[in-house]
Design an enzyme around this catalytic site. Structure first.
Site, short mmCIF file in Angstrom:
data_model
loop_
_atom_site.label_atom_id
_atom_site.label_comp_id
_atom_site.label_asym_id
_atom_site.label_seq_id
_atom_site.Cartn_x
_atom_site.Cartn_y
_atom_site.Cartn_z
CB CYS A 81 -0.93 0.00 1.20
SG CYS A 81 -1.86 -1.52 1.36
CG HIS A 327 -6.10 1.74 0.04
ND1 HIS A 327 -4.91 2.34 -0.38
CD2 HIS A 327 -5.73 0.68 0.82
CE1 HIS A 327 -3.88 1.65 0.13
NE2 HIS A 327 -4.36 0.65 0.85
#
Lengths: 380, 81
Positions: A81, A327
């Site tokens: 991420c 995201h």
């Protein structure tokens, strides 16, 4: 003496679900916007760094090739991420060292619905139902509640604030307000984390143009400076005890943020606006404290009192954060940087923090317990 | 602390809901583990002693048994110093 680096321009493709679009289309839109915003032509770019996670070998070559074939080197980074924050750091380092003058950083992702598989496929953790992100963040919440007596509603309030902020952000995945009841009553994923306290999986892309400060004026009169940075992974000394730490990643964040503050020559009190890694609501509460933005144990109460909102004393995730902006793993880091760029230049529209703010911070975390943490401090 | 997990991954051999806790091993390390049965959270406080249990989850494609570590509350509650 390393050179100063500035962010010259930023661009985003909206985050959301775009099954009809290819990664190239997402990247093209974000990158052209960033180049236009920077006043830079693609032929002037000496280096492209790229963050993306979901495997497609050589995907970055393809995605970037639509911008032109100028012979520019392209480096792709996978740091889960935190991929495009890491790609951003690589670009900054190349400029600091004089290897490049102008670099384009892109981040993109196209994702499936549902739980992100954080483990290696077929690992023993998968079979044992462990290593999933929601329970890990749920345990952070439980530890926090036990330690400070915070109510479950404080975590839900993070999501309420995030969704409200995202209604002012045309690039956000979720642009709809949610009430505290709606968040609390949504499906339980891992107690006390309900569905609306989990970030969505998203498609999206972002891009950032950086340059050496000494050449910036050739392109643009508006830029923000990269004032400090910290990057790293956990070490054994970060591990704590059950009484003091639910998850060592936030101790790592504290250490790495400290490095960023030191390099910038500032302290957490100087930060005016922050984008941090709120993959789940408890992440925001514990990381506000890990970054030193308030005293330990105070973040839940500050959240409930609205102090982390756009008009509060410590505005956090003004664009909706991972929870509502979305995201798309590889695009998140550059999206955070884009928001800080707009905030510091007073270009954030309805979600503008008053001032405009002078110092902004981005915190991006990749990969669960063995996490890579990237923190950047920006000023103008 | 304990969390009840309501949604798990496709490869999990333990069906949700199940309880996950952070367990501190006597020698220091913290590990995540799944309990053998659903726990009554009200009875679980940080510091509660637990025991390791090895349990068969099933068999792999070749018929080999797949075992996992889980935990249960210790049979006798010990006073923590």
């Amino acid at each position: 003496m390393s050179r100063q680096v500035v962010v010259l321009g930023v661009g985003l493709h909206p985050f959301g679900r775009f099954p009809e679009k290819t990664a190239q289309e997402l990247v093209r839109e974000a990158a052209i916007m960033a180049l236009d915003s920077a006043g830079v032509a693609f032929r002037d770019v000496n280096l492209v760094t790229c963050g993306r996670v979901q495997p497609s070998s050589g995907g970055a070559f393809e995605a970037v090739s639509e911008l032109g074939m100028t012979g520019v080197p392209i480096i792709t980074t996978d740091m889960a991420c935190a991929s495009s924050s890491t790609a951003f750091r690589q670009a900054c380092q190349a400029i600091e060292l004089g290897v490049a003058d102008v670099a384009l950083v892109v981040g993109f992702e196209r994702m499936e619905r549902g739980l992100v598989q954080a483990n290696t496929a077929g690992s023993y953790k998968d079979m044992m139902g462990l290593g999933l992100m929601p329970p890990r963040y749920a345990l952070k919440a439980k530890a926090y509640m036990e330690r400070y007596g915070a109510p479950a509603e404080a975590f839900a309030q993070v999501s309420v604030k995030s969704h409200k902020n995202a209604t002012y952000n045309k690039y956000a995945h979720h642009q709809k307000e949610l009430s505290l009841e709606e968040v609390m009553n949504s499906r339980m994923v891992a107690d006390p984390i309900t569905l609306y306290q989990c970030c969505p999986t998203s498609d999206g892309a972002g891009a950032v143009v950086v340059s050496a400060m000494e050449v910036a004026a050739q392109y643009s009169s508006r830029w923000v400076r990269v004032a400090g940075w910290g990057m790293g992974t956990p070490c054994y000394d970060d591990a704590g005890s059950l009484e003091t730490d639910a998850d060592l990643t936030d101790k790592v964040a504290k250490r790495i943020a400290g490095e960023a503050y030191e390099r910038a020559g500032i302290g957490p009190d100087d930060v005016d606006v922050t984008q941090l890694h709120d993959a789940f609501t408890s992440g925001e509460i514990v990381r506000i404290e890990a970054l030193g933005l308030c005293e330990e144990g105070a973040a839940a109460d500050l959240t409930v009192r609205g102090e982390t909102g756009i008009t509060g004393s410590i505005p956090v995730n003004t664009d909706g954060g991972l929870l509502s902006r979305g995201h798309p793993l590889g695009a998140t880091g550059v999206a955070q940087i884009a928001e800080i760029f707009w905030q510091l230049l007073g270009e954030a529209g309805e979600r503008q923090v008053e001032g405009p703010p002078k110092v902004g911070l981005c915190h991006n975390a990749g990969g669960g317990a063995s996490a890579g943490i990237v923190v950047h401090v920006f000023d103008r | 602390m304990v969390t009840r997990v309501h949604q798990t991954g496709p490869e999990s051999m333990i069906a949700a809901p199940y309880d996950v806790a952070l367990i501190q091993i006597d020698s220091g390390p913290l590990i995540e583990a799944v309990s053998t049965s659903q726990l009554d959270e009200r009875k679980i406080a940080t510091g509660e002693p637990v025991e390791l249990v090895l349990e068969a989850l099933g068999e792999d494609e070749g018929g080999e048994e797949i075992a996992a570590y889980r935990f249960k509350l210790a049979g006798e509650r010990e006073e923590k110093g």
